[in-house]
Each structure stands twice: as C-alpha cells, then as structure tokens.
Design an enzyme around this catalytic site. Structure first.
Site, PDB file in Angstrom:
ATOM      1  N   GLU A 114       0.868  -1.184   0.000  1.00 12.29           N
ATOM      2  CA  GLU A 114       0.000   0.000   0.000  1.00 12.29           C
ATOM      3  C   GLU A 114       0.903   1.233   0.000  1.00 12.29           C
ATOM      4  O   GLU A 114       1.894   1.266   0.729  1.00 12.29           O
ATOM      5  CB  GLU A 114      -0.850  -0.003   1.258  1.00 12.29           C
ATOM      6  CG  GLU A 114      -2.056   0.865   1.104  1.00 12.29           C
ATOM      7  CD  GLU A 114      -3.237   0.284   1.868  1.00 12.29           C
ATOM      8  OE1 GLU A 114      -3.388   0.705   3.005  1.00 12.29           O
ATOM      9  OE2 GLU A 114      -3.952  -0.577   1.315  1.00 12.29           O
ATOM     10  N   TYR A 125       7.711   0.399  -8.232  1.00 14.25           N
ATOM     11  CA  TYR A 125       6.811  -0.753  -8.171  1.00 14.25           C
ATOM     12  C   TYR A 125       6.284  -1.112  -9.568  1.00 14.25           C
ATOM     13  O   TYR A 125       6.171  -2.280  -9.915  1.00 14.25           O
ATOM     14  CB  TYR A 125       5.657  -0.473  -7.203  1.00 14.25           C
ATOM     15  CG  TYR A 125       6.114  -0.148  -5.803  1.00 14.25           C
ATOM     16  CD1 TYR A 125       7.141  -0.883  -5.212  1.00 14.25           C
ATOM     17  CD2 TYR A 125       5.539   0.876  -5.063  1.00 14.25           C
ATOM     18  CE1 TYR A 125       7.571  -0.598  -3.922  1.00 14.25           C
ATOM     19  CE2 TYR A 125       5.965   1.165  -3.776  1.00 14.25           C
ATOM     20  CZ  TYR A 125       6.987   0.431  -3.213  1.00 14.25           C
ATOM     21  OH  TYR A 125       7.422   0.717  -1.948  1.00 14.25           O
TER      22      TYR A 125
HETATM   23  C1  LIG Z   1      11.345   4.677  -2.780  1.00 12.62           C
HETATM   24  C2  LIG Z   1      12.816   4.576  -2.417  1.00 12.62           C
HETATM   25  C3  LIG Z   1      13.040   3.386  -1.516  1.00 12.62           C
HETATM   26  C4  LIG Z   1      13.604   4.358  -3.730  1.00 12.62           C
HETATM   27  O1  LIG Z   1      14.969   4.130  -3.386  1.00 12.62           O
HETATM   28  P1  LIG Z   1      16.154   4.431  -4.415  1.00 12.62           P
HETATM   29  O2  LIG Z   1      17.371   3.751  -3.918  1.00 12.62           O
HETATM   30  O3  LIG Z   1      16.257   5.871  -4.701  1.00 12.62           O
HETATM   31  O4  LIG Z   1      15.605   3.696  -5.708  1.00 12.62           O
HETATM   32  P2  LIG Z   1      16.437   3.305  -7.011  1.00 12.62           P
HETATM   33  O5  LIG Z   1      17.626   4.186  -7.169  1.00 12.62           O
HETATM   34  O6  LIG Z   1      16.676   1.839  -6.963  1.00 12.62           O
HETATM   35  O7  LIG Z   1      15.384   3.656  -8.134  1.00 12.62           O
HETATM   36  C5  LIG Z   1      14.513   2.683  -8.595  1.00 12.62           C
HETATM   37  C6  LIG Z   1      13.448   3.282  -9.484  1.00 12.62           C
HETATM   38  O8  LIG Z   1      12.535   4.006  -8.716  1.00 12.62           O
HETATM   39  C7  LIG Z   1      12.083   5.146  -9.431  1.00 12.62           C
HETATM   40  N1  LIG Z   1      12.376   6.280  -8.581  1.00 12.62           N
HETATM   41  C8  LIG Z   1      13.015   6.235  -7.401  1.00 12.62           C
HETATM   42  N2  LIG Z   1      13.033   7.459  -6.837  1.00 12.62           N
HETATM   43  C9  LIG Z   1      12.417   8.271  -7.690  1.00 12.62           C
HETATM   44  C10 LIG Z   1      12.112   9.651  -7.679  1.00 12.62           C
HETATM   45  N3  LIG Z   1      12.469  10.455  -6.666  1.00 12.62           N
HETATM   46  N4  LIG Z   1      11.427  10.164  -8.699  1.00 12.62           N
HETATM   47  C11 LIG Z   1      11.056   9.374  -9.739  1.00 12.62           C
HETATM   48  N5  LIG Z   1      11.328   8.064  -9.796  1.00 12.62           N
HETATM   49  C12 LIG Z   1      11.994   7.528  -8.795  1.00 12.62           C
HETATM   50  C13 LIG Z   1      12.773   5.127 -10.762  1.00 12.62           C
HETATM   51  O9  LIG Z   1      11.893   4.516 -11.679  1.00 12.62           O
HETATM   52  C14 LIG Z   1      13.956   4.226 -10.529  1.00 12.62           C
HETATM   53  O10 LIG Z   1      14.271   3.436 -11.613  1.00 12.62           O
HETATM   54  P3  LIG Z   1      15.364   3.914 -12.722  1.00 12.62           P
HETATM   55  O11 LIG Z   1      16.586   4.287 -11.945  1.00 12.62           O
HETATM   56  O12 LIG Z   1      15.512   2.713 -13.565  1.00 12.62           O
HETATM   57  O13 LIG Z   1      14.717   5.094 -13.386  1.00 12.62           O
HETATM   58  C15 LIG Z   1      13.321   5.885  -1.759  1.00 12.62           C
HETATM   59  O14 LIG Z   1      12.974   6.973  -2.585  1.00 12.62           O
HETATM   60  C16 LIG Z   1      12.774   6.138  -0.364  1.00 12.62           C
HETATM   61  O15 LIG Z   1      13.357   5.693   0.633  1.00 12.62           O
HETATM   62  N6  LIG Z   1      11.649   6.892  -0.242  1.00 12.62           N
HETATM   63  C17 LIG Z   1      11.105   7.282   1.050  1.00 12.62           C
HETATM   64  C18 LIG Z   1      10.420   6.125   1.746  1.00 12.62           C
HETATM   65  C19 LIG Z   1       9.216   5.661   0.969  1.00 12.62           C
HETATM   66  O16 LIG Z   1       8.344   6.447   0.630  1.00 12.62           O
HETATM   67  N7  LIG Z   1       9.155   4.336   0.667  1.00 12.62           N
HETATM   68  C20 LIG Z   1       8.099   3.735  -0.113  1.00 12.62           C
HETATM   69  C21 LIG Z   1       6.851   3.459   0.654  1.00 12.62           C
HETATM   70  S1  LIG Z   1       7.097   2.371   2.049  1.00 12.62           S
END
Ligand SMILES: CC(C)(COP(=O)(O)OP(=O)(O)OC[C@H]1O[C@@H](n2cnc3c(N)ncnc32)[C@H](O)[C@@H]1OP(=O)(O)O)[C@@H](O)C(=O)NCCC(=O)NCCS
Length: 159
Positions: A114, A125
C-alpha cells in the site's frame, strides 16, 4: 553508479539490525506524512512468524532496508526505505529484488503493498510489474491537513 552493497536478511528481530533500520527510518520518511514506524512497532512485527527484514549495507554502514510480512503463500511489503543521500543509485531496486527473491525461495506467489498515491516509489513498483488493485480515497492525512489517496498494488509472482 550502484555502490557495492550487500543485502543481509534477518528474521529474529536481531537488535543491531533493528537499530540500523531505525536509523534509516529517521531520515528516509518525510515527517509531513507520519509514515515512519517506531521501534516498538518494528520489534512487534519482527516477532510475528513469516516476517523478515532485509538491510542493504556498504561495508557495515546501513543504506536502506525492506520489511516484509508473509502469511502462507502471500506477502506484504510493509516498508521500503533508502537513506536520502544514497537514493537514485539502484539501492531501492536491489532491496525490492532481494525481497522478491527471498519470497520466491519461500514458495510465496504474490506480494502486496500500500502506498500514498503521490509517492515517487510507485515508479519503482510499476517497473517490477506491480498492478493496481484499488484506490482508497483520502486515506493518508499529511500534517498540513491535506488528504492523500492510498493505492493498493499487487505483484503476481507466478507470471
Ligand atoms: C522509494 C525509495 C526506496 C527508492 O529508493 P532508491 O534507492 O532511490 O531507488 P532506485 O535508485 O533503486 O530507483 C529505482 C526506481 O525508482 C524510481 N524512482 C526512485 N526514486 C524516484 C524519484 N524520486 N522520482 C522518480 N522516480 C523515482 C525510478 O523509476 C527508478 O528506476 P530507474 O533508476 O531505472 O529510473 C526511496 O525513494 C525512499 O526511501 N523513499 C522514502 C520512503 C518511501 O516512501 N518508501 C516507499 C513506501 S514504504
């Protein structure tokens, strides 16, 4: 560039691993949405059978974590977080891929989650093939009083 991380998996609420996750938790979640969990919430879930925590580390330093709870052949991604300083380098991707591999090894066939409808994590996702199940209108309330929809997503891991 993707750092040379290792993924460690914990099932027993090991204290150091929980402390590492809490350290990331404090930095990763925007306080505007009140989504971060407390240590008692984390420890409580870790006590449930079928729950596991994956921590991404560079040397000993935690950079991110994923928390998954499973029941029979279904699981739920409860939390996924990466240290803001380390985002955009594939760590979130690696944590999700690692959590799915662990789930597959355990005979799990679907993952649910969610997420707030305006969370950029949705892109991640979608990349893994998660599909929309339903939208709950005005489910999350930000600390500015603004309401945000929640989306339920599901990945059929048999596909
Ligand atoms: C979501 C989260 C875990 C992603 O971590 P991350 O290490 O930056 O992710 P990645 O570098 O592996 O990126 C994976 C993909 O996510 C997407 N993505 C990640 N951050 C993004 C951003 N700020 N804006 C747009 N796309 C994003 C992209 O599609 C990316 O793929 P690509 O590099 O092939 O384009 C991180 O942003 C986070 O900790 N967010 C805050 C906590 C949260 O809201 N978690 C999710 C709900 S529990």
């Amino acid at each position: 560039m993707m750092p040379d991380i290792v993924l460690d998996t914990y099932e027993d609420g090991e204290r150091n691993a929980l402390a590492d996750a809490m350290e990331i938790m404090a930095r990763a979640f925007d306080p505007a949405y009140g989504e971060a969990w407390t240590l008692p919430q984390m420890s409580g879930v870790m006590l449930m059978p079928g729950t596991w925590l994956t921590v991404a580390r560079l040397d000993a330093t935690p950079l991110g974590f994923a928390l998954v709870r499973s029941v029979l052949d279904e699981c739920e991604l409860l939390l996924l977080a990466v240290d803001p300083v380390w985002r955009g380098r594939g760590i979130g991707n690696a944590l999700l891929a690692g959590s799915l591999s662990t789930a597959r090894r355990r005979g799990i066939t679907s993952m649910n989650l969610e997420v707030r409808a305006n969370n950029s994590a949705i892109k991640l996702y979608e990349k893994f093939g998660f599909e929309y199940v339903h939208r709950r209108p005005a489910y999350y309330r930000g600390n500015d009083g603004q309401l945000h929809d929640a989306l339920s997503l599901r990945l059929d891991m048999m596909m």
